[in-house]
Design an enzyme around this catalytic site. Structure first.
Site, mmCIF file in Angstrom:
data_model
loop_
_atom_site.group_PDB
_atom_site.id
_atom_site.type_symbol
_atom_site.label_atom_id
_atom_site.label_comp_id
_atom_site.label_asym_id
_atom_site.label_seq_id
_atom_site.Cartn_x
_atom_site.Cartn_y
_atom_site.Cartn_z
ATOM 1 N N CYS A 2 -52.821 91.359 8.182
ATOM 2 C CA CYS A 2 -54.514 91.828 8.153
ATOM 3 C C CYS A 2 -55.181 91.025 8.964
ATOM 4 O O CYS A 2 -55.095 89.903 9.144
ATOM 5 C CB CYS A 2 -54.862 91.729 6.666
ATOM 6 S SG CYS A 2 -53.801 92.455 5.358
ATOM 7 N N ARG A 27 -52.609 91.579 15.588
ATOM 8 C CA ARG A 27 -51.928 90.941 14.463
ATOM 9 C C ARG A 27 -51.094 92.037 13.748
ATOM 10 O O ARG A 27 -50.191 91.767 13.042
ATOM 11 C CB ARG A 27 -52.969 90.674 13.487
ATOM 12 C CG ARG A 27 -53.917 89.502 14.038
ATOM 13 C CD ARG A 27 -55.025 89.035 13.169
ATOM 14 N NE ARG A 27 -54.592 88.638 12.088
ATOM 15 C CZ ARG A 27 -54.752 87.262 12.045
ATOM 16 N NH1 ARG A 27 -55.098 86.349 12.953
ATOM 17 N NH2 ARG A 27 -54.364 86.667 10.696
ATOM 18 N N TRP A 76 -52.393 95.536 6.962
ATOM 19 C CA TRP A 76 -50.834 95.478 6.870
ATOM 20 C C TRP A 76 -50.363 95.790 5.696
ATOM 21 O O TRP A 76 -50.290 94.716 4.743
ATOM 22 C CB TRP A 76 -50.457 94.108 7.645
ATOM 23 C CG TRP A 76 -49.054 94.320 8.208
ATOM 24 C CD1 TRP A 76 -48.716 94.865 9.283
ATOM 25 C CD2 TRP A 76 -47.828 93.810 7.633
ATOM 26 N NE1 TRP A 76 -47.248 94.709 9.458
ATOM 27 C CE2 TRP A 76 -46.759 94.076 8.235
ATOM 28 C CE3 TRP A 76 -47.664 92.840 6.344
ATOM 29 C CZ2 TRP A 76 -45.588 93.551 7.913
ATOM 30 C CZ3 TRP A 76 -46.472 92.622 6.066
ATOM 31 C CH2 TRP A 76 -45.413 92.738 6.880
ATOM 32 N N ASN A 102 -56.716 89.385 2.830
ATOM 33 C CA ASN A 102 -55.710 89.083 3.459
ATOM 34 C C ASN A 102 -54.812 88.181 2.799
ATOM 35 O O ASN A 102 -55.233 87.116 2.096
ATOM 36 C CB ASN A 102 -56.015 88.176 4.947
ATOM 37 C CG ASN A 102 -54.724 88.193 5.650
ATOM 38 O OD1 ASN A 102 -53.541 88.808 5.465
ATOM 39 N ND2 ASN A 102 -54.827 87.406 6.577
ATOM 40 N N GLY A 103 -53.456 88.577 2.623
ATOM 41 C CA GLY A 103 -52.652 87.718 1.766
ATOM 42 C C GLY A 103 -51.894 88.660 0.420
ATOM 43 O O GLY A 103 -51.918 89.938 0.594
ATOM 44 N N GLU A 483 -33.129 84.005 22.112
ATOM 45 C CA GLU A 483 -34.464 84.516 22.446
ATOM 46 C C GLU A 483 -34.473 85.991 23.121
ATOM 47 O O GLU A 483 -35.290 87.052 22.813
ATOM 48 C CB GLU A 483 -35.164 83.499 23.039
ATOM 49 C CG GLU A 483 -36.548 84.019 24.022
ATOM 50 C CD GLU A 483 -37.578 84.221 23.067
ATOM 51 O OE1 GLU A 483 -37.434 84.321 21.704
ATOM 52 O OE2 GLU A 483 -38.642 84.605 23.523
ATOM 53 N N LYS A 487 -36.010 89.451 21.686
ATOM 54 C CA LYS A 487 -36.993 90.154 22.363
ATOM 55 C C LYS A 487 -36.299 91.856 22.495
ATOM 56 O O LYS A 487 -37.216 92.656 22.604
ATOM 57 C CB LYS A 487 -37.203 89.550 23.834
ATOM 58 C CG LYS A 487 -38.054 88.490 23.973
ATOM 59 C CD LYS A 487 -39.391 88.514 23.440
ATOM 60 C CE LYS A 487 -39.739 87.938 22.021
ATOM 61 N NZ LYS A 487 -40.029 86.674 21.820
ATOM 62 N N GLU A 490 -36.873 93.465 19.019
ATOM 63 C CA GLU A 490 -38.411 93.439 18.757
ATOM 64 C C GLU A 490 -38.960 94.724 19.508
ATOM 65 O O GLU A 490 -39.637 95.346 19.034
ATOM 66 C CB GLU A 490 -39.082 92.455 18.933
ATOM 67 C CG GLU A 490 -38.969 91.233 17.975
ATOM 68 C CD GLU A 490 -39.762 90.206 18.354
ATOM 69 O OE1 GLU A 490 -40.615 89.655 17.680
ATOM 70 O OE2 GLU A 490 -39.800 89.669 19.340
ATOM 71 N N HIS A 506 -14.204 82.829 18.489
ATOM 72 C CA HIS A 506 -14.073 82.627 16.931
ATOM 73 C C HIS A 506 -14.740 83.997 16.310
ATOM 74 O O HIS A 506 -14.902 83.795 15.017
ATOM 75 C CB HIS A 506 -15.011 81.501 16.558
ATOM 76 C CG HIS A 506 -14.499 80.344 17.088
ATOM 77 N ND1 HIS A 506 -13.227 79.507 16.827
ATOM 78 C CD2 HIS A 506 -14.933 79.800 18.205
ATOM 79 C CE1 HIS A 506 -13.008 78.469 17.436
ATOM 80 N NE2 HIS A 506 -14.145 78.490 18.556
ATOM 81 N N LYS A 609 -48.234 90.058 14.065
ATOM 82 C CA LYS A 609 -48.496 88.875 15.134
ATOM 83 C C LYS A 609 -48.453 87.296 14.205
ATOM 84 O O LYS A 609 -47.621 86.456 14.696
ATOM 85 C CB LYS A 609 -49.646 88.786 16.036
ATOM 86 C CG LYS A 609 -49.829 87.502 16.701
ATOM 87 C CD LYS A 609 -48.788 87.879 18.046
ATOM 88 C CE LYS A 609 -49.196 86.567 18.703
ATOM 89 N NZ LYS A 609 -47.670 86.396 19.699
HETATM 90 C C1 F6R Z 1 -40.937 86.815 18.187
HETATM 91 C C2 F6R Z 1 -42.081 86.434 17.384
HETATM 92 C C3 F6R Z 1 -41.698 85.771 15.958
HETATM 93 C C4 F6R Z 1 -42.475 84.394 15.899
HETATM 94 C C5 F6R Z 1 -42.571 84.005 14.385
HETATM 95 C C6 F6R Z 1 -43.253 82.590 14.225
HETATM 96 O O1 F6R Z 1 -41.257 87.511 19.299
HETATM 97 O O2 F6R Z 1 -43.157 86.412 17.788
HETATM 98 O O3 F6R Z 1 -40.330 85.351 15.848
HETATM 99 O O4 F6R Z 1 -42.146 83.510 16.718
HETATM 100 O O5 F6R Z 1 -42.794 84.905 13.639
HETATM 101 O O6 F6R Z 1 -44.593 82.705 14.330
HETATM 102 P P1 F6R Z 1 -45.274 81.729 14.753
HETATM 103 O O7 F6R Z 1 -44.855 80.836 16.171
HETATM 104 O O8 F6R Z 1 -46.648 82.141 14.955
HETATM 105 O O9 F6R Z 1 -45.298 80.417 13.832
#
Ligand code: F6R
Length: 614
Positions: A2, A27, A76, A102-103, A483, A487, A490, A506, A609
């Site tokens: 949120c 976000r 959210w 928020n929360g 990574e 990506k 996502e 394995h 985010k």
């Molecule tokens: C992937 C991504 C997430 C964040 C994770 C941690 O692209 O953005 O996996 O890396 O949610 O977020 P932070 O770094 O804000 O703690």
């Protein structure tokens, strides 16, 4: 998660609130709403499920009267589907008070039952609405909005940032926070509250961070902060180190494209003023560690940040000769980990608000560990609660999926490793000089890497129908493979897995069938640990089973050529710089494939985010 904005001042606040919500769109959210208070009108609200534009269209069709006080929210969904009723603000039973949240309020059901006995019924499915009714009830008893919010938060369990506004109090917004972010923007004759400085940075860069379990009251003239029990607090002021233009697309098609391209600059900013070619690290923020006898380092992080931390742990052991490990924050906290005063727990978090990581940091601190945060966001909760913070200074990251934060986090981990290495008797000066010189050259090499963009875009076009992609790497190339896979999941919603190349035999090799696309991060042929030859054998093994191999390999690496369908060349670099280069084509690939499928690369489905709930 949120987004929250509050405003008190002299100008019509609706445009300020809507612009603030726009800046928080990154976000992730599924509905939006506003509430306005003005001496000349009753409390007015508008809220709509869907993107912010739906709310904006509604406000055009049914305009609200100008007002100089207001609160606004992007939701959210956690409790109840994203619809107009569940959208915030929520009104109290008397219709005079509006509240945004928020929360997660964990005891909402029992509070709702209690209210129901008094004849107050919740109309939404949310956990939030009870708080609106409780504040209104306390206000009726006390006549003081700040006191009413204070009394209410003492009854709530869980995580919350709350903002309230009341028809009887134009020129006043009250907020409270526990385990969820809240910052104040200080203007001239106007003040702001928001979950993130991005919401008000175009109006002011002077900010205050609100601490855990604190209540804040803003008026156009001033800001008052107290603890939940009413004790006055002197909040910390800081200056936001970027301006509004940094959080704009600036001619790029997406924030994702912009942020991938900003990686060289982000890394240069992380290094700026902190490292010299002779390996000297200047990080006065870490002076608090001098008193500690650190014998072990545990990184805690989630997602992309955890992959950066994995590379960091390799660097810690290599350069500082301190045992280092990485744990996903949500696993660490709940398995009763053994930490003590000789343990340094390093949290890695772009947002500094990730609840899982915050809980891990708190657990570490409670058990006597020293805590250092590697963070990109000033005023965030995790740095506030850590003994020291290395800010990455990568600039605002707006696209939901992390890219430039990753490379900046890796480099911040290296700085920490080199800082601790200076204290370690068995650390090699020669090695430190080599990596330092290489790191200072890394931004230019990363810029060179960005030149592969067009080629990757072409590859992505012919792969748009792919259902599964595998990524392999070894040593520091392994987290890069993870990574790359994350990506792709996502951004392009394609099944993708990253594996340590040594693990292939394995199990995962069973997945290889003709046509399977496999990206392989190949270490340099000059690699002293002879990993290169091992990875080339892995490539041969999968190629023999019909895989389509895309190798990310050092320029001129002849050994991979006979076995790879495509080779993406990386300039020769120090082994610990290679991840900073190899990840760029993988970030680009995730983005390009998503674009080839017509997807929104900045706000992928279901993601937020900053994950401020556990
Ligand atoms: C992937 C991504 C997430 C964040 C994770 C941690 O692209 O953005 O996996 O890396 O949610 O977020 P932070 O770094 O804000 O703690």
């Amino acid at each position: 998660m949120c987004g929250i904005v509050g405003y008190v001042g002299v100008r019509p606040c609706l445009p300020v609130l809507v612009a603030g919500l726009r800046r928080l769109e990154y976000r992730g959210y599924d509905s939006a709403g506003v509430a306005l208070v003005d001496p000349n009108s009753a409390l007015q609200t508008a809220k709509k499920a869907g993107k912010l534009q739906v709310l904006v269209d509604e406000l055009e069709a049914n305009p609200l009267q100008d007002a100089v006080t207001g609160i606004a929210h992007t939701r959210w969904a956690t409790h109840g589907p994203p619809n107009d009723i569940n959208a915030h603000p929520h009104l109290a039973d008397d219709g005079k008070l509006a509240l945004i949240h928020n929360g997660i309020i964990e005891n909402d059901r029992e509070l709702a039952a209690e209210l129901e006995k008094e004849g107050i019924r919740c109309v939404s499915d949310t956990d939030t609405e009870v708080a609106a009714h409780l504040v209104a009830k306390a206000y009726r008893e006390t006549g003081d909005l700040t006191e009413a919010l204070r009394q209410t938060v003492l009854r709530l369990r869980g995580a919350f940032t709350l903002l309230v506004t009341h028809q009887d109090h134009p020129g006043l917004v009250v907020g409270a926070r526990r385990n969820s972010p809240l910052v104040v923007g200080l203007g001239e004759g106007e003040n702001f509250l928001a979950s993130d400085v991005a919401a008000f940075v175009e109006h002011t860069r002077t900010a205050l961070s609100i601490g855990q379990d604190q209540v804040v009251t803003i008026t156009p003239e001033g800001v008052t902060v107290t603890t939940f029990d009413g004790t006055p607090v002197e909040p910390e002021t800081f200056t936001v180190d970027w301006d509004a233009s940094a959080a704009e697309k600036g001619g790029w098609g997406s924030f994702m494209a912009k942020e991938i391209s900003e990686q060289p600059e982000a890394v240069a900013n992380t290094l700026r003023g902190r490292l010299t070619e002779d390996g000297t690290v200047t990080l006065p923020e870490l002076d608090v560690l001098r008193e500690r006898d650190i014998r072990r380092v545990v990184f805690v992080a989630c997602g992309t940040a955890a992959y950066a931390a994995m590379i960091g742990a390799y660097a810690l052991e290599k350069f500082a000769k301190i045992p280092a490990s990485v744990e996903l924050s949500h696993e660490f906290r709940y398995r009763e980990p053994l930490v003590d005063s000789h343990t340094l727990v390093v949290s890695v978090s772009q947002s500094g608000e990730t609840m899982d990581t915050l809980m891990a940091v708190r657990h570490a601190a409670e058990n006597g560990a020293a805590t250092v945060a590697i963070c990109n966001t000033q005023g965030a909760t995790i740095p506030r609660e850590s003994d020291a913070t290395i800010y990455t200074h990568a600039g605002p990251e707006v696209a939901v999926a992390s890219t430039k934060a990753f490379t900046a986090q890796v480099v911040a981990c290296y700085l920490l490793a080199l800082y601790l290495a200076a204290e370690a008797a068995d650390s090699s000066v020669k090695e430190r000089v080599e990596i330092s010189t290489a790191l200072l050259a890394a931004p230019d090499q990363m810029s060179e890497m960005l030149g592969v963009g067009e080629r990757i875009a072409e590859m992505a076009k012919w792969m748009a129908d792919t259902h599964s992609v595998l990524y392999l790497g070894r040593h520091v190339g392994f987290p890069v493979a993870l990574e790359g896979a994350l990506k792709l999941k996502e951004l392009a919603y394609i099944h993708a897995e990253g594996f340590a190349a040594g693990e292939l035999k394995h199990g995962p090799i069973a997945l290889i069938e003709p046509g399977q696309i496999v990206f392989v991060v190949v270490p340099s042929p000059r690699d002293p640990a002879s990993l290169h030859a091992k990875v080339v054998s892995n490539i041969q093994e999968i190629r023999a089973r019909g895989a389509r191999v895309i190798a990310i390999a050092e320029r001129g690496d002849a050994a991979v050529l006979p076995f790879a369908d495509e080779v993406i060349a990386v300039p020769p670099a120090h082994p610990f710089v290679e991840p900073l280069l190899a990840v760029i084509p993988l970030h680009l690939f995730g983005m390009e494939l998503a674009m080839a499928k017509g997807l929104d690369v900045d706000q992928p489905r279901n993601l937020a985010k900053s994950v401020t709930v556990e």
